[in-house]
Design an enzyme around this catalytic site. Sequence first.
Site, PDB file in Angstrom:
ATOM      1  N   HIS A 306      50.372  -5.363  -7.474  1.00 20.15           N
ATOM      2  CA  HIS A 306      49.778  -4.270  -8.234  1.00 20.15           C
ATOM      3  C   HIS A 306      48.527  -3.808  -7.526  1.00 20.15           C
ATOM      4  O   HIS A 306      47.815  -4.627  -6.945  1.00 20.15           O
ATOM      5  CB  HIS A 306      49.428  -4.744  -9.653  1.00 20.15           C
ATOM      6  CG  HIS A 306      49.266  -3.622 -10.606  1.00 20.15           C
ATOM      7  ND1 HIS A 306      48.072  -2.943 -10.749  1.00 20.15           N
ATOM      8  CD2 HIS A 306      50.144  -3.034 -11.444  1.00 20.15           C
ATOM      9  CE1 HIS A 306      48.235  -1.986 -11.644  1.00 20.15           C
ATOM     10  NE2 HIS A 306      49.473  -2.017 -12.082  1.00 20.15           N
ATOM     11  N   ASP A 364      56.711  -4.957 -14.974  1.00 16.90           N
ATOM     12  CA  ASP A 364      58.102  -4.551 -14.767  1.00 16.90           C
ATOM     13  C   ASP A 364      59.033  -5.704 -14.443  1.00 16.90           C
ATOM     14  O   ASP A 364      60.250  -5.531 -14.444  1.00 16.90           O
ATOM     15  CB  ASP A 364      58.174  -3.516 -13.635  1.00 16.90           C
ATOM     16  CG  ASP A 364      57.545  -2.218 -14.066  1.00 16.90           C
ATOM     17  OD1 ASP A 364      57.771  -1.834 -15.218  1.00 16.90           O
ATOM     18  OD2 ASP A 364      56.818  -1.619 -13.273  1.00 16.90           O
TER      19      ASP A 364
END
Length: 429
Positions: A306, A364
């Site tokens: 991320h 996710d």
Amino acid sequence: MDKKATLTLHDGRKLEFPVLSGSIGPDVVDIRTLYGKAGVFTYDPGFLSTASCNSTITYIDGDAGVLMYRGYPIEQLAQHCNFLEVCYLLLNGELPNAKQKSEFDGIVTHHTMVHDQLSRFFNGFRRDAHPMAVLVGVVGALSAFYHDALDISDPRHRTISAFRLIAKLPTIVAMAYKYNMGQPFIYPRNDLSYTANFMRMMFAVPAEEYKVNDVLVRALDRIFILHADHEQNASTSTVRLSGSSGANPFACIAAGIACLWGPAHGGANEACLQMLEDIGDVSKIGEFIGKVKDKNSGVRLMGFGHRVYKNHDPRAKLMRETCHEVLNELGLHNDRLFKLAVALEKIALEDPYFVERKLYPNVDFYSGIVQRALGIPVSMFTCIFSLARTVGWIAQWQEMIADPEYKIGRPRQLYRGAQRREIVPLAKR
Ligand code: CMC
């Protein structure tokens, strides 16, 4: 004490800039006067070190793995609130009391139907169109249906548009699914909760009654909460940039949806599930990790890494918990892909490649497995994300319009193209 930062330029000039402090988080150097004072720009592709606005909505501490909406940790919101309470919080800054909640829920509920003519708009798309393509088009088209409240300088108009978007997105997302399936559209029912109503519009057929399952509704509601806002990510910045020109909110949200569609952003859960299918079996994990570490392969471990979280994404932990609940409820605790995901996560978290680069599972990694178990097809995953993120986009757009410092967004560039030259006539080129 006023904080200052001093910049020394290549020619020895020293320039002073104010340093601004937020309520928490790193200070920012206010370089707005840099070009005027020194005739130079800053260079920061991908906004790695640039704060594009000030905001009071969402705070992330990527190193500590913290996410808060309006100061409330995501873990507490996921446990104690439903999605519409979180919507109220994001839009208004405070959690609602009982009366405010009931009024808010009532207004959203009574805006869930869409203009009947909008249903004909769907016929312009091929049945096999990706639902995100349909969503971008239909949400953009809303401005042609609801132009009675498009004066963005009027706070009342902005509020009406916000309610319309939050209320109608579930209906439109469900319509995109039904259109793709070749099934009739299911109208909203006002006696159901926001999320139960959405599930019914997705999965009911006129031939039989749809039974609401509270565990599954709660799971989807949590997915909505976890995706509701994430400060200045790519799609939110797209919404802000679109809105900075004075574009109407429906057009801005359509732009946000288009940006979210990309596999590095909202499309990652779809890509993650595809990756698990491709790996296929726990015995193939080693081979797959080898490919991920080979820079020439172009393969990434989807659902990992991320831009901001360099620690556990707090949403991933909550999503793993929800994944357990949903699979247990449906008797799928031996789900092949879930077992594969757990094994893959464990191996990656112990591998120096991921440890050194601080790559952890993001939201996710498990959300695709949960959605698949809920019966949501892979192609709809990013539509679900768009539905949930709409409130964040709208809250950020509202905040920007009301900000006295707001200006049209206009980044500068480092030009590296040809210098001035003269055209050679076609015959001589
Ligand atoms: N698999 C393998 N290597 C990775 C991954 C990954 N998923 N993510 C980053 N790296 C490596 C990258 O190759 C680079 O290595 P090196 O320093 O040797 O060149 C290093 O880690 C830093 O990567 P980066 O691309 O500079 O990091 P970034 O901050 O620009 O990228 C990201 C963030 C999310 C685009 C990236 O981690 C990624 O592509 N992840 C997979 C896609 C994904 O799961 N996206 C969902 C994000 S969460 C949902 C949301 O909030 O929208």
